[in-house]
Design an enzyme around this catalytic site. Sequence first.
Site, PDB file in Angstrom:
ATOM      1  N   ARG A  34       0.813  -1.225   0.000  1.00 34.75           N
ATOM      2  CA  ARG A  34       0.000   0.000   0.000  1.00 34.75           C
ATOM      3  C   ARG A  34       0.844   1.271   0.000  1.00 34.75           C
ATOM      4  O   ARG A  34       0.433   2.306   0.495  1.00 34.75           O
ATOM      5  CB  ARG A  34      -0.964   0.017   1.185  1.00 34.75           C
ATOM      6  N   GLY A  63       1.836   2.813  -2.775  1.00 35.71           N
ATOM      7  CA  GLY A  63       1.563   3.611  -3.965  1.00 35.71           C
ATOM      8  C   GLY A  63       2.393   3.190  -5.160  1.00 35.71           C
ATOM      9  O   GLY A  63       2.420   3.865  -6.184  1.00 35.71           O
ATOM     10  N   SER A 123      -1.517 -12.389 -10.376  1.00 35.63           N
ATOM     11  CA  SER A 123      -2.333 -12.937  -9.293  1.00 35.63           C
ATOM     12  C   SER A 123      -3.153 -14.128  -9.764  1.00 35.63           C
ATOM     13  O   SER A 123      -3.566 -14.202 -10.913  1.00 35.63           O
ATOM     14  CB  SER A 123      -3.289 -11.877  -8.747  1.00 35.63           C
ATOM     15  N   HIS A 144      -9.106  -4.286  -9.690  1.00 35.29           N
ATOM     16  CA  HIS A 144      -7.958  -3.879 -10.511  1.00 35.29           C
ATOM     17  C   HIS A 144      -8.319  -3.874 -11.996  1.00 35.29           C
ATOM     18  O   HIS A 144      -7.921  -2.973 -12.731  1.00 35.29           O
ATOM     19  CB  HIS A 144      -6.754  -4.784 -10.259  1.00 35.29           C
ATOM     20  N   ASP A 187     -11.257  -3.328 -13.272  1.00 39.59           N
ATOM     21  CA  ASP A 187     -12.134  -2.174 -13.500  1.00 39.59           C
ATOM     22  C   ASP A 187     -11.364  -0.859 -13.501  1.00 39.59           C
ATOM     23  O   ASP A 187     -11.766   0.091 -14.178  1.00 39.59           O
ATOM     24  CB  ASP A 187     -13.230  -2.119 -12.432  1.00 39.59           C
ATOM     25  N   GLU A 218      -3.256 -12.432 -17.988  1.00 40.33           N
ATOM     26  CA  GLU A 218      -3.198 -12.921 -16.613  1.00 40.33           C
ATOM     27  C   GLU A 218      -2.392 -14.209 -16.613  1.00 40.33           C
ATOM     28  O   GLU A 218      -2.875 -15.261 -17.016  1.00 40.33           O
ATOM     29  CB  GLU A 218      -4.602 -13.107 -16.057  1.00 40.33           C
TER      30      GLU A 218
END
Length: 181
Positions: free
Chosen positions: A10, A12, A33, A47, A49, A59
């Site tokens: 988290r 950034g 992922s 993510h 969206d 992916e």
Amino acid sequence: MLTLVTGGARSGKSRHAESLVRDAKSVLYIATSQIFDDEMAARVQHHRDDRPAHWRTEERWQQLGDIITAQNDRDEAVLLECITTLVTNLLFASGAGEDPDNWDYAALEAQVQQEIDALIAACAACPSPVVLVTNEVGMGIVPENRLARHFRDIAGRVNQRLAQAADAVWLVVSGIGVKIK
């Protein structure tokens, strides 16, 4: 050009990495992922969206040399998110369902490093700018369990190899990117 973006959870770093490819005509976004539960499915969908509609998404987390190649369009930037998830996936796939306390971590790390070698070679051959996102895992306390300790060590060594191969390295802290290489 290979750029590595690192930082804590988290911090950034994803937003910073996206800003580095913002001006590209198009972007190939490689998401590493895997979805194992509803929470992860919701995160992945969030993510998806959030990404611009004109970005192309793959992916996958292995055999990345099949999509990062010398034939890539030089005007299409490549953004791979994230290396530490890729390492996790490789470890668990190679661990073959065994208890992590019984894993041969040296052998598993050798397999991970082979995949990283192939990734570095693919990035070097690719005419597109490539941005890799990773987590800086070595700034906290020593984990109390064997799997976490080995993961931290392996991910840390992977990050060092990628940083050495990169043309530029950014450290992101509290949403602020600092170029360190």
